[in-house]
Write a protein that holds these residues in place. Structure first.
Motif, PDB file in Angstrom:
ATOM      1  N   VAL A 269       0.645  -1.006   0.184  1.00 25.62           N
ATOM      2  CA  VAL A 269      -0.092   0.162  -0.132  1.00 25.62           C
ATOM      3  C   VAL A 269       0.732   1.139   0.011  1.00 25.62           C
ATOM      4  CG1 VAL A 269      -1.877   1.418   1.525  1.00 25.62           C
ATOM      5  CG2 VAL A 269      -1.967  -1.162   0.969  1.00 25.62           C
ATOM      6  N   ALA A 270       2.075   1.305   0.550  1.00 22.28           N
ATOM      7  CA  ALA A 270       2.766   2.324   0.817  1.00 22.28           C
ATOM      8  C   ALA A 270       3.574   2.423  -0.010  1.00 22.28           C
ATOM      9  CB  ALA A 270       4.011   2.128   2.177  1.00 22.28           C
TER      10      ALA A 270
ATOM     11  N   SER B  87       5.516   5.144  -5.947  1.00 22.03           N
ATOM     12  CA  SER B  87       5.677   4.661  -7.150  1.00 22.03           C
ATOM     13  C   SER B  87       4.993   5.485  -8.510  1.00 22.03           C
ATOM     14  CB  SER B  87       5.137   3.287  -7.185  1.00 22.03           C
ATOM     15  OG  SER B  87       5.272   2.588  -8.671  1.00 22.03           O
ATOM     16  N   ARG B  88       3.627   6.010  -8.183  1.00 19.66           N
ATOM     17  CA  ARG B  88       3.029   6.699  -9.094  1.00 19.66           C
ATOM     18  C   ARG B  88       3.733   8.055  -9.250  1.00 19.66           C
ATOM     19  NH1 ARG B  88       0.203  11.044  -9.308  1.00 19.66           N
ATOM     20  NH2 ARG B  88       0.172  11.427  -6.859  1.00 19.66           N
ATOM     21  N   LYS B  89       4.054   8.656  -8.444  1.00 16.55           N
ATOM     22  CA  LYS B  89       4.904  10.016  -8.393  1.00 16.55           C
ATOM     23  C   LYS B  89       6.332   9.851  -9.214  1.00 16.55           C
ATOM     24  CE  LYS B  89       3.165  12.431  -4.430  1.00 16.55           C
ATOM     25  NZ  LYS B  89       3.366  12.945  -3.278  1.00 16.55           N
ATOM     26  N   ARG B  90       6.935   8.759  -8.877  1.00 21.51           N
ATOM     27  CA  ARG B  90       8.080   8.568  -9.338  1.00 21.51           C
ATOM     28  C   ARG B  90       8.116   8.055 -11.025  1.00 21.51           C
ATOM     29  NH1 ARG B  90      13.792   8.698  -7.363  1.00 21.51           N
ATOM     30  NH2 ARG B  90      15.095   7.302  -9.032  1.00 21.51           N
TER      31      ARG B  90
END
Length: 100
Positions: free
Chosen positions: A87-88, A93-96
């Protein structure tokens, strides 16, 4: 990062230390040494999780409740941590990588 550097002195031949060494050797054997760069961060967070575990167990009162809590925590705790980790991962991941 040696366990002694973290203030720990595990007994020689400890199965837990052997497991840790085995996992790290397997990372190296498959050509993925990237966790070595962040091993201290992983260990620091593991220390915090361990302290939370012990604090939670201490709050259970009786020795019987603490033993039962330790067993349940051992059986379910790794799955809980793995799920929380996944979850974390989602937002950073989306931002990177720009994916959802």
């Amino acid at each position: 990062m040696a366990e002694r550097e973290r203030g720990r002195q595990p007994p020689p031949g400890s199965p837990l230390i052997e497991t840790l060494a085995g996992v790290l050797c397997t990372y190296r054997a498959v050509g993925h040494e990237w966790p070595f760069d962040n091993l201290s961060a992983y260990a620091e967070h593991a220390d915090r999780v361990a302290a939370a575990d012990i604090e939670a167990l201490a709050g259970l009162g009786s020795a019987e409740n603490m033993v039962e809590g330790a067993v349940v925590g051992t059986v379910l705790g790794d799955s809980l941590l793995a799920a929380l980790r996944r979850v974390a991962h989602a937002e950073p991941s989306r931002k990177r990588f720009g994916r959802t």
